[in-house]
Write a protein that holds these residues in place. Structure first.
Motif, PDB file in Angstrom:
ATOM      1  N   SER A 118       0.855  -1.181   0.000  1.00  0.00           N
ATOM      2  CA  SER A 118       0.000   0.000   0.000  1.00  0.00           C
ATOM      3  C   SER A 118       0.894   1.234   0.000  1.00  0.00           C
ATOM      4  CB  SER A 118      -0.900   0.000   1.245  1.00  0.00           C
ATOM      5  OG  SER A 118      -0.114   0.144   2.421  1.00  0.00           O
ATOM      6  N   MET A 119       0.274   2.401   0.083  1.00  0.00           N
ATOM      7  CA  MET A 119       1.044   3.645   0.100  1.00  0.00           C
ATOM      8  C   MET A 119       1.941   3.729   1.333  1.00  0.00           C
ATOM      9  SD  MET A 119       0.387   5.341  -2.657  1.00  0.00           S
ATOM     10  CE  MET A 119       0.924   6.987  -2.231  1.00  0.00           C
ATOM     11  N   SER A 120       1.562   3.032   2.398  1.00  0.00           N
ATOM     12  CA  SER A 120       2.327   3.104   3.650  1.00  0.00           C
ATOM     13  C   SER A 120       3.357   1.983   3.770  1.00  0.00           C
ATOM     14  CB  SER A 120       1.380   3.068   4.854  1.00  0.00           C
ATOM     15  OG  SER A 120       0.581   1.907   4.837  1.00  0.00           O
ATOM     16  N   GLY A 121       3.461   1.113   2.768  1.00  0.00           N
ATOM     17  CA  GLY A 121       4.449   0.045   2.799  1.00  0.00           C
ATOM     18  C   GLY A 121       3.822  -1.323   2.624  1.00  0.00           C
ATOM     19  N   TRP A 122       4.602  -2.363   2.890  1.00  0.00           N
ATOM     20  CA  TRP A 122       4.080  -3.723   2.838  1.00  0.00           C
ATOM     21  C   TRP A 122       3.081  -3.935   3.969  1.00  0.00           C
ATOM     22  CZ3 TRP A 122       9.194  -7.032   2.264  1.00  0.00           C
ATOM     23  CH2 TRP A 122       9.756  -6.768   1.012  1.00  0.00           C
ATOM     24  N   SER A 123       2.021  -4.651   3.676  1.00  0.00           N
ATOM     25  CA  SER A 123       1.034  -4.964   4.705  1.00  0.00           C
ATOM     26  C   SER A 123       1.262  -6.378   5.217  1.00  0.00           C
ATOM     27  CB  SER A 123      -0.392  -4.859   4.147  1.00  0.00           C
ATOM     28  OG  SER A 123      -0.671  -3.540   3.730  1.00  0.00           O
ATOM     29  N   PRO A 124       1.283  -6.581   6.542  1.00  0.00           N
ATOM     30  CA  PRO A 124       1.400  -7.945   7.065  1.00  0.00           C
ATOM     31  C   PRO A 124       0.206  -8.792   6.626  1.00  0.00           C
ATOM     32  CG  PRO A 124       1.697  -6.292   8.810  1.00  0.00           C
ATOM     33  CD  PRO A 124       1.172  -5.574   7.611  1.00  0.00           C
ATOM     34  N   VAL A 125       0.395 -10.086   6.645  1.00  0.00           N
ATOM     35  CA  VAL A 125      -0.715 -11.016   6.399  1.00  0.00           C
ATOM     36  C   VAL A 125      -1.385 -11.267   7.751  1.00  0.00           C
ATOM     37  CG1 VAL A 125      -1.350 -13.334   5.653  1.00  0.00           C
ATOM     38  CG2 VAL A 125       0.450 -12.071   4.440  1.00  0.00           C
ATOM     39  N   TYR A 126      -2.678 -11.065   7.813  1.00  0.00           N
ATOM     40  CA  TYR A 126      -3.378 -11.133   9.100  1.00  0.00           C
ATOM     41  C   TYR A 126      -4.062 -12.486   9.300  1.00  0.00           C
ATOM     42  CZ  TYR A 126      -2.474  -6.273  10.095  1.00  0.00           C
ATOM     43  OH  TYR A 126      -1.841  -5.096  10.380  1.00  0.00           O
ATOM     44  N   VAL A 127      -3.755 -13.102  10.444  1.00  0.00           N
ATOM     45  CA  VAL A 127      -4.438 -14.322  10.874  1.00  0.00           C
ATOM     46  C   VAL A 127      -5.808 -13.952  11.408  1.00  0.00           C
ATOM     47  CG1 VAL A 127      -4.279 -16.382  12.313  1.00  0.00           C
ATOM     48  CG2 VAL A 127      -2.194 -15.233  11.571  1.00  0.00           C
ATOM     49  N   GLN A 128      -5.844 -12.886  12.157  1.00  0.00           N
ATOM     50  CA  GLN A 128      -7.079 -12.305  12.676  1.00  0.00           C
ATOM     51  C   GLN A 128      -6.829 -10.811  12.795  1.00  0.00           C
ATOM     52  OE1 GLN A 128      -6.775 -15.048  16.023  1.00  0.00           O
ATOM     53  NE2 GLN A 128      -6.569 -13.333  17.451  1.00  0.00           N
ATOM     54  N   ASP A 129      -7.859 -10.067  13.175  1.00  0.00           N
ATOM     55  CA  ASP A 129      -7.758  -8.610  13.110  1.00  0.00           C
ATOM     56  C   ASP A 129      -6.594  -8.042  13.902  1.00  0.00           C
ATOM     57  OD1 ASP A 129      -9.941  -8.554  11.475  1.00  0.00           O
ATOM     58  OD2 ASP A 129     -11.384  -8.028  13.047  1.00  0.00           O
ATOM     59  N   ASN A 130      -6.209  -8.713  14.985  1.00  0.00           N
ATOM     60  CA  ASN A 130      -5.153  -8.164  15.853  1.00  0.00           C
ATOM     61  C   ASN A 130      -3.871  -8.989  15.830  1.00  0.00           C
ATOM     62  OD1 ASN A 130      -6.334 -10.338  17.202  1.00  0.00           O
ATOM     63  ND2 ASN A 130      -5.975  -9.463  19.227  1.00  0.00           N
ATOM     64  N   LEU A 131      -3.670  -9.803  14.774  1.00  0.00           N
ATOM     65  CA  LEU A 131      -2.472 -10.639  14.682  1.00  0.00           C
ATOM     66  C   LEU A 131      -1.968 -10.671  13.241  1.00  0.00           C
ATOM     67  CD1 LEU A 131      -0.359 -12.591  15.702  1.00  0.00           C
ATOM     68  CD2 LEU A 131      -2.072 -14.417  15.692  1.00  0.00           C
ATOM     69  N   GLY A 132      -0.862  -9.945  12.986  1.00  0.00           N
ATOM     70  CA  GLY A 132      -0.276  -9.876  11.649  1.00  0.00           C
ATOM     71  C   GLY A 132       1.052 -10.615  11.577  1.00  0.00           C
TER      72      GLY A 132
END
Length: 246
Positions: A118-132
């Motif tokens: 994204s514009m802010s960098g690589w996005s982590p892959v999320y297992v759930q909303d609060n775990l990347g």
């Protein structure tokens, strides 16, 4: 206990991986990291300020270490991450720096996932909303592909995982490391030195060959001044394990 077998007067002879004497001092003779330390460029890394800025919203950074492979380090990392994330108000990240043997994607049920930018960098892959999660495993066309990289390329990827990934605000960032005390360990220690490492958790099993290797990991932590906050002694009796706080 594992720690009682370590001499209290173990010499702190290492000049440090980021000093001018690294790999050149008489104390470095015979060290397996001598060539790495001697050839690593000295002086401030221009990426450090970028890493500090990216991680300034991360409250706690923990390294998961082991001297030997196959002792359950990645399994422990994933289970600790799920345990922290069981509180929906706790934000957790896992960065897998085992470049040649990434197992976190499979253990955490993320095989086949890909990294998005994204514009802010690589996005982590999320297992759930609060775990990347971030791992080179998400970049491989086939999970059976071998990663045949030399040290500088591995270190460059670790740097990217820290400065280019949009981790956002985290309560915990868990770093799953490969076995040993080599390139990846020196790199993660150097890159996180200014932003701060809260401590390391060491993983071992009761067998003497594993305990022998974890002693080396304890010595590594002493030399690079990383606090050891616990030892997990995994054993094959049901699902149980022991955490020893140091």
């Amino acid at each position: 206990m594992v720690v009682t077998n370590i001499p209290e007067n173990a010499p702190a002879h290492c000049p440090g991986p980021d000093t001018e004497q690294a790999g050149k001092a008489s104390a470095c003779a015979g060290c397996p990291n001598q060539n790495i330390c001697a050839t690593t460029p000295k002086g401030p890394d221009p990426a450090i300020p970028l890493i500090n800025e990216r991680l300034h919203q991360v409250k706690h950074k923990l390294l998961i270490l082991s001297g030997k492979g196959g002792v359950g380090k990645s399994t422990f990392t994933s289970q600790l991450a799920f345990a922290f994330a069981s509180d929906e108000n706790t934000q957790v990240g896992v960065v897998d720096i085992d470049v040649c043997g990434p197992s976190i994607p499979k253990i955490m049920g993320l095989e086949g996932e890909q990294i998005h930018q994204s514009m802010s960098g690589w996005s982590p892959v999320y297992v759930q909303d609060n775990l990347g999660v971030m791992s080179i495993g998400f970049m491989l066309p086939d999970p059976d592909d071998a990663v045949i990289w030399r040290g500088p390329k591995k270190n460059g990827l670790i740097k990217q995982f820290l400065k280019d990934v949009d981790w956002g605000e985290l309560d915990f960032l868990l770093v799953d490391t490969p076995p040993g005390t080599s390139d990846e360990h020196l790199s993660i220690t150097q890159y996180l030195k200014e932003s701060g490492i809260d401590g390391a958790i060491l993983i071992t099993t009761p067998q003497e060959v594993s305990i022998q290797d974890v002693r080396k990991e304890i010595d590594f932590c002493r030399k690079v001044k990383i606090p050891i906050i616990g030892v997990s002694n995994l054993y094959n009796e049901g699902e149980s394990h022991t955490i020893v706080t140091i």
